[in-house]
Design a protein around this motif. Structure first.
Motif, PDB file in Angstrom:
ATOM      1  N   LEU A 170      54.948  48.193  77.433  1.00  0.00           N
ATOM      2  CA  LEU A 170      56.217  47.234  77.525  1.00  0.00           C
ATOM      3  C   LEU A 170      55.634  46.044  79.031  1.00  0.00           C
ATOM      4  CD1 LEU A 170      59.216  49.599  77.581  1.00  0.00           C
ATOM      5  CD2 LEU A 170      58.508  47.423  75.405  1.00  0.00           C
ATOM      6  N   LEU A 171      55.094  46.398  79.803  1.00  0.00           N
ATOM      7  CA  LEU A 171      54.505  45.609  79.804  1.00  0.00           C
ATOM      8  C   LEU A 171      52.987  45.124  80.456  1.00  0.00           C
ATOM      9  CD1 LEU A 171      53.801  48.422  83.444  1.00  0.00           C
ATOM     10  CD2 LEU A 171      55.964  46.702  83.246  1.00  0.00           C
ATOM     11  N   MET A 172      53.061  45.655  79.303  1.00  0.00           N
ATOM     12  CA  MET A 172      51.612  44.447  78.942  1.00  0.00           C
ATOM     13  C   MET A 172      51.795  43.787  77.769  1.00  0.00           C
ATOM     14  SD  MET A 172      48.827  44.939  80.339  1.00  0.00           S
ATOM     15  CE  MET A 172      47.828  44.236  79.269  1.00  0.00           C
ATOM     16  N   LEU A 173      53.371  43.724  76.935  1.00  0.00           N
ATOM     17  CA  LEU A 173      53.476  42.317  76.303  1.00  0.00           C
ATOM     18  C   LEU A 173      53.827  41.416  76.734  1.00  0.00           C
ATOM     19  CD1 LEU A 173      55.187  42.192  73.320  1.00  0.00           C
ATOM     20  CD2 LEU A 173      57.333  42.866  74.473  1.00  0.00           C
ATOM     21  N   PRO A 174      54.170  40.761  77.673  1.00  0.00           N
ATOM     22  CA  PRO A 174      53.756  39.356  78.123  1.00  0.00           C
ATOM     23  C   PRO A 174      52.380  38.720  77.948  1.00  0.00           C
ATOM     24  CG  PRO A 174      55.550  40.165  79.404  1.00  0.00           C
ATOM     25  CD  PRO A 174      54.949  40.955  78.821  1.00  0.00           C
ATOM     26  N   ALA A 175      51.363  39.861  78.681  1.00  0.00           N
ATOM     27  CA  ALA A 175      49.689  39.139  78.837  1.00  0.00           C
ATOM     28  C   ALA A 175      49.449  39.297  77.478  1.00  0.00           C
ATOM     29  CB  ALA A 175      49.366  40.372  79.237  1.00  0.00           C
ATOM     30  N   LEU A 176      50.498  40.097  76.077  1.00  0.00           N
ATOM     31  CA  LEU A 176      49.512  40.156  74.892  1.00  0.00           C
ATOM     32  C   LEU A 176      50.108  39.006  74.304  1.00  0.00           C
ATOM     33  CD1 LEU A 176      48.398  42.041  72.780  1.00  0.00           C
ATOM     34  CD2 LEU A 176      50.478  42.634  72.415  1.00  0.00           C
ATOM     35  N   MET A 177      51.291  38.286  75.143  1.00  0.00           N
ATOM     36  CA  MET A 177      52.160  37.178  73.820  1.00  0.00           C
ATOM     37  C   MET A 177      50.942  35.930  74.271  1.00  0.00           C
ATOM     38  SD  MET A 177      54.667  37.850  71.867  1.00  0.00           S
ATOM     39  CE  MET A 177      53.688  39.387  71.814  1.00  0.00           C
ATOM     40  N   LEU A 178      50.936  36.025  75.395  1.00  0.00           N
ATOM     41  CA  LEU A 178      49.753  34.821  76.223  1.00  0.00           C
ATOM     42  C   LEU A 178      48.449  34.919  75.370  1.00  0.00           C
ATOM     43  CD1 LEU A 178      51.038  35.117  80.338  1.00  0.00           C
ATOM     44  CD2 LEU A 178      51.598  33.237  78.267  1.00  0.00           C
ATOM     45  N   ALA A 179      48.007  35.653  75.243  1.00  0.00           N
ATOM     46  CA  ALA A 179      46.827  36.554  74.688  1.00  0.00           C
ATOM     47  C   ALA A 179      47.244  35.436  73.501  1.00  0.00           C
ATOM     48  CB  ALA A 179      46.367  37.509  74.510  1.00  0.00           C
ATOM     49  N   LEU A 180      47.964  36.153  72.866  1.00  0.00           N
ATOM     50  CA  LEU A 180      47.905  35.716  71.479  1.00  0.00           C
ATOM     51  C   LEU A 180      48.438  34.434  71.388  1.00  0.00           C
ATOM     52  CD1 LEU A 180      50.751  38.415  69.981  1.00  0.00           C
ATOM     53  CD2 LEU A 180      47.684  38.173  69.199  1.00  0.00           C
ATOM     54  N   ALA A 181      49.301  33.645  72.522  1.00  0.00           N
ATOM     55  CA  ALA A 181      49.317  32.224  72.349  1.00  0.00           C
ATOM     56  C   ALA A 181      47.766  31.152  72.176  1.00  0.00           C
ATOM     57  CB  ALA A 181      50.342  31.916  73.258  1.00  0.00           C
ATOM     58  N   TRP A 182      47.237  32.260  73.324  1.00  0.00           N
ATOM     59  CA  TRP A 182      46.201  31.174  73.289  1.00  0.00           C
ATOM     60  C   TRP A 182      44.950  31.435  72.133  1.00  0.00           C
ATOM     61  CZ3 TRP A 182      41.137  33.112  73.021  1.00  0.00           C
ATOM     62  CH2 TRP A 182      39.642  32.403  73.817  1.00  0.00           C
ATOM     63  N   ALA A 183      45.244  32.267  71.733  1.00  0.00           N
ATOM     64  CA  ALA A 183      44.305  32.595  69.849  1.00  0.00           C
ATOM     65  C   ALA A 183      45.182  31.955  69.423  1.00  0.00           C
ATOM     66  CB  ALA A 183      44.455  34.123  69.601  1.00  0.00           C
ATOM     67  N   SER A 184      46.373  31.895  68.638  1.00  0.00           N
ATOM     68  CA  SER A 184      46.677  30.678  67.454  1.00  0.00           C
ATOM     69  C   SER A 184      46.204  29.634  67.904  1.00  0.00           C
ATOM     70  CB  SER A 184      47.798  30.963  67.539  1.00  0.00           C
ATOM     71  OG  SER A 184      48.691  31.169  69.190  1.00  0.00           O
ATOM     72  N   ARG A 185      46.178  28.861  69.131  1.00  0.00           N
ATOM     73  CA  ARG A 185      46.332  28.009  69.860  1.00  0.00           C
ATOM     74  C   ARG A 185      44.094  27.303  69.421  1.00  0.00           C
ATOM     75  NH1 ARG A 185      48.628  23.269  72.805  1.00  0.00           N
ATOM     76  NH2 ARG A 185      46.941  22.156  73.077  1.00  0.00           N
TER      77      ARG A 185
END
Length: 462
Positions: A170-185
């Motif tokens: 749960l603590l890493m979920l925001p970081a994971l979403m940011l990483a996914l946003a960067w990877a998708s971009r």
């Protein structure tokens, strides 16, 4: 553009939303599987401890019974702090004789009920607390032992194990979403690059998009766009060529028509007027044929494939072509004929467009009739894999054969009018039907033969 329409959703946003839904869902499934597995492992571990505890009490009771009479024994809890971090209230232990009289019990074990016939594990609730109790009867029935543990203790252990996974995730979920946003971009960068390339072009730029750094998923789209650019460029080139040819070829007939009209309008001599009117009529006929041929050429060149397919019946096509060419043949005293193959052979079996094939045959017969010697003959000959149009004219020179098909080029010294487009039209229609056009002479070296068929050349072609 209408502002009422819904704004299209970007691929990046769709990908992030899908990941935002899929990741917790998959995690929840994983937690469920892990919880079930942990529950099984914890139950196995603590159930084994209860069995061993009950077995130890049995052994102790057997030793006491061997020395004398069994007496009631109350187990006292250890002194404060003597248990370390253990919670003794989570466990219970008790023993009874054959009549249900307590023999051994601790503070929590006193709650446990005696059951004469109970054996094995039993889940029960005592004073609102859920317990797991293991009953073991003596072999001779002299006593019964019960060892118990609260379910709460097991649940605490399970959730303690799972929280070690849940909280970090749960603590890493925001970081994971940011990483996914960067990877998708980053993954969609080629799409933005292609869009920027297209936005920066002017209307005249149709150069193909580069394929070097294009991802494999986008290659079909980029390849289709490049093919579209090529077709558009080819169409533009045809239109430019058609416009230039039309401007060039119509300039002279229009000038001649204007000159003949001026003569016919201003002359007082009836003979001169009649001559000018005759020239005017011939010029109009030439322009009519030129425009018709140019429109036919433009139509067949723009076609990328046959508009319709069906088995061609050559009989009505030949009949219409002969009827259309008959006035010219009668004026030049040309005998028209058609040789059909002997049954059961069929004349050039072909799936194609009858309207285009009629244009093809009409041009061949018209050219053969115009350039045949007066009083000669023109014959259409059908074969199983080709058709030939022959006349009695002199064989074509090799240099003229090489230049056949050039637009608006006609042999010098011709008295008959023409546009010089007929061969180009025939070549294009033949290609659309998978056929080849060739010119040459008859096998004996005489005449002019135009052959349209599936491969092969005219035998005596120079």
């Amino acid at each position: 553009m209408s502002s009422g329409g819904r704004r299209p959703q970007s691929l990046q946003r769709r990908l992030l939303l899908a990941l935002l839904v899929a990741a917790p869902l998959l995690w929840a499934i994983t937690v469920g599987v892990a919880t079930d597995s942990a529950q099984t492992e914890v139950d196995e571990m603590f159930d084994g401890e209860l069995i061993r505890m009950a077995g130890s009490v049995h052994g102790a009771l057997s030793g006491i019974a061997a020395k004398g009479e069994l007496t009631e024994i109350e187990l006292k809890p250890p002194a404060l702090g003597g248990t370390g971090a253990a919670k003794m209230e989570d466990m219970a232990l008790a023993a009874w004789d054959a009549d249900g009289k307590p023999l051994l019990y601790d503070p929590e074990g006193a709650r446990l009920p005696w059951r004469r016939d109970a054996s094995g594990f039993v889940d029960m609730t005592l004073d609102g607390i859920s317990w797991r109790v293991y009953y073991q009867q003596a072999a001779d029935g002299r006593w019964c032992v019960a060892a118990a543990q609260r379910h709460e203790e097991r649940d605490e252990l399970i959730w303690g194990l799972l929280s070690g996974q849940l909280v970090p995730w749960l603590l890493m979920l925001p970081a994971l979403m940011l990483a996914l946003a960067w990877a998708s971009r980053r993954a969609l960068e080629p799409v933005r690059r292609i869009a920027g390339e297209l936005e920066g072009r002017d209307a005249e730029s149709l150069r193909p998009l580069p394929l070097g750094e294009t991802p494999a998923e986008l290659l079909p789209i980029v390849g289709a766009m490049n093919a579209l650019f090529e077709r558009i460029e080819a169409t533009r080139q045809r239109e430019r060529r058609f416009t230039a040819d039309a401007a060039h070829e119509l300039r002279t007939p229009l000038a001649l028509l204007r000159a003949q009209w001026d003569v016919a309008r201003n002359t007082a001599d009836p003979a001169e007027r009649a001559h000018a009117e005759g020239r005017l009529e011939a010029g109009i006929a030439r322009m009519d044929r030129l425009v018709s041929q140019m429109l036919a050429l433009s139509r067949v060149e723009a076609a990328e494939g046959l508009p319709r397919h069906r088995l061609v019946d050559w009989t009505p096509i030949v009949g219409q072509v002969m009827s259309d060419t008959l006035p010219l043949a009668e004026r030049r005293r040309i005998e028209l004929g058609c040789d059909w193959p002997e049954p059961p052979a069929r004349p050039l079996p072909l799936d194609g467009d009858p309207a285009l094939l009629e244009i093809l045959l009409r041009n061949l017969v018209d050219n053969a009739t115009r350039y045949a010697p007066e009083g000669g003959s023109v014959t259409v000959v059908f074969e199983p894999d080709a058709l030939r149009v022959e006349n009695d004219g002199p064989p074509l020179a090799p240099e003229l054969l090489q230049r056949l098909g050039e637009r608006f080029r006609r042999p010098e010294g011709q008295a008959e009018t023409g546009s010089g487009l007929g061969v180009s039209i025939v070549q294009r229609i033949a290609v659309l039907h998978g056929l080849q056009l060739s010119y040459g002479a008859r096998a004996d070296g005489t005449g002019v033969v135009a052959r349209v068929g599936r491969g092969g050349r005219v035998g005596a072609e120079g």
